[in-house]
Design an enzyme around this catalytic site. Structure first.
Site, PDB file in Angstrom:
ATOM      1  N   ASP A  10       0.811  -1.210   0.000  1.00 48.01           N
ATOM      2  CA  ASP A  10       0.000   0.000   0.000  1.00 48.01           C
ATOM      3  C   ASP A  10       0.848   1.264   0.000  1.00 48.01           C
ATOM      4  O   ASP A  10       1.482   1.584   1.004  1.00 48.01           O
ATOM      5  CB  ASP A  10      -0.910  -0.029   1.232  1.00 48.01           C
ATOM      6  CG  ASP A  10      -1.712   1.231   1.405  1.00 48.01           C
ATOM      7  OD1 ASP A  10      -2.045   1.856   0.378  1.00 48.01           O
ATOM      8  OD2 ASP A  10      -2.006   1.601   2.549  1.00 48.01           O
ATOM      9  N   ASP A  17      -2.202   5.816  -5.157  1.00 50.12           N
ATOM     10  CA  ASP A  17      -2.472   4.949  -4.011  1.00 50.12           C
ATOM     11  C   ASP A  17      -2.835   3.541  -4.448  1.00 50.12           C
ATOM     12  O   ASP A  17      -3.947   3.283  -4.903  1.00 50.12           O
ATOM     13  CB  ASP A  17      -3.612   5.550  -3.186  1.00 50.12           C
ATOM     14  CG  ASP A  17      -3.877   4.771  -1.915  1.00 50.12           C
ATOM     15  OD1 ASP A  17      -3.194   3.770  -1.675  1.00 50.12           O
ATOM     16  OD2 ASP A  17      -4.774   5.173  -1.164  1.00 50.12           O
TER      17      ASP A  17
END
Length: 418
Positions: free
Chosen positions: A107, A292
């Protein structure tokens, strides 16, 4: 995949002033980590967990630097990722031993590592693989408490350290958070064992190094760069995370780089957001975007996002899919286009997304049947200052554009994925 409009897996942020650059040859070996596409969570509890400030309890003085007793390898490799219904990508990380594998989300929107501890008896922990420090000869108990409170529950963890393995890279004394108590079901139904944050260290708890910062500090790569290729082929093993550079075989055309403007998230400046090439007021005074890998959808500030949805006017019966406009994010004069098949999801009567590669053509997408509906891959999210307001370029964007995260030069690169 159970899906609601509010589906988000993880949230991240970053900034930009971009330029073009020749593709660089990759002479050093690449570490390639295969990624799996797995079921994402539509639950608001997971969204709340990601977007809630972390609370640090009983914080002692920071630990001093430790001598690193390990051989340094200056190479590159890629980690394979698995594609599950085009909703989420997971790969493997070892902790405490090369064969002690955990399925994680890599992430770029967070900075801590979270894994379930063997000391946790809650259902969310027991439903996944659990880390057991007592079985590792390299385990170090640090005992820093880390809590995250969110709307529907709380995670309580303890930061400790162990040797981590990602692809062919061995990272000594990697700090991570063991989940020792879980109130609520934030991870209970998830198809992954943990999260590996790849954002900047300013976001990390107690100023401990995220995984990639330890890789940098231990000089394990020739180039401090990592990149993501997200395939849209459901169930494939072609998606991957590459450490140490990028893979030219995964994209076409030029790789365009944009400077990070805030070293917290991977936050970039955007010139504009266009609909069918027209300025519709979504970026009135300039705007920010975040690359992201942990967020499934595109998010935007509430006012702008609702204006965009009104402008797009997606018919839930899918009748106007072929007429929907092109959405364009403009960064440093470079247009990154998303067509309707990029930003529209088709949901069947059971609430499951129908994968992109199911459709041979747009006509077959429209004619699939009355029991399905079309929804936009969007969600409102108001990110506070100083990082926000900002738009998040989640997997909806990153599955179309190969992304490169360059810590040597603090920039993000995009190119059209193959």
């Amino acid at each position: 995949m159970k899906l609601v409009l509010g589906l988000i897996v993880l949230v991240t942020l970053g900034s930009c002033a971009s330029f073009l650059e020749e593709q660089q040859p990759m002479e050093n070996k690449i570490y390639k980590i295969k990624l799996d596409r797995t079921e994402s969570q539509a639950r608001k509890s997971l969204f709340d967990f990601i977007t809630t400030s972390q609370q640090y309890r009983n914080s002692p003085d920071l630990l001093g630097e430790s001598d690193l007793e390990m051989a340094q390898t200056k190479q590159k490799e890629s980690i394979k990722l698995y594609n599950f219904k085009n909703t989420q990508y997971t790969g493997e990380i070892g902790l405490g031993g090369q064969d002690n594998k955990f399925k994680v989300i890599f992430d770029t929107g967070s900075a801590n590592i979270w894994l379930n501890s063997a000391r946790c008896n809650d259902y969310g922990c027991k439903n996944h693989k659990q880390y057991d420090g007592s079985k590792s000869s390299t385990y170090e108990h640090l005992g820093y408490d880390l809590d995250v409170e969110f709307g529907t529950g709380e995670l309580m963890g303890e930061i400790n350290a162990d040797t981590a393995y990602v692809g062919g890279v061995k990272i000594a004394k990697q700090e991570f958070a063991e989940i020792v108590r879980e109130n609520g079901d934030v991870f209970a139904q998830s198809d992954f064992d943990g999260i590996v944050g790849l954002a900047y260290p300013t976001m990390a708890a107690y100023n401990f190094n995220p995984l990639f910062d330890n890789i940098m500090q231990q000089k394990l790569l020739d180039r401090n760069v990592f990149s993501f290729y997200f395939s849209r082929q459901e169930g494939s093993r072609s998606s991957e995370l590459t450490l140490g550079g990028w893979d030219n075989d995964h994209f076409t055309g030029e790789l365009h780089f944009h400077n990070v403007v805030n070293k917290y998230y991977w936050l970039l400046d955007a010139d504009n957001i266009l609909v069918n090439g027209q300025d519709v007021g979504l970026c009135k005074h300039g705007c920010k975007v975040v690359a992201d890998t942990g967020t499934s959808l595109l998010t935007g500030p509430s006012e702008g996002l609702y204006d965009l949805l009104d402008t797009l006017n997606i018919d839930e019966n899918c009748s106007n899919v072929k007429e929907l406009p092109k959405l364009t994010f403009v960064l440093d004069g470079i247009n990154y286009d998303l067509d309707a098949n990029d930003y529209v999801m088709k949901i069947d009567s059971q609430g499951n997304e129908v994968a992109y590669d199911t459709f041979a053509s747009t006509d077959s997408f429209v004619e699939m049947g009355a029991n399905c509906q079309c929804v936009g891959s969007f969600m409102p999210l108001d990110i506070p200052s100083p990082q926000g307001p900002a738009w998040i370029l989640g997997d909806t964007f990153l599955s179309k554009y190969y992304s490169v995260y360059d810590r040597d030069n603090d920039r993000v690169g995009f190119a059209r994925s193959k």
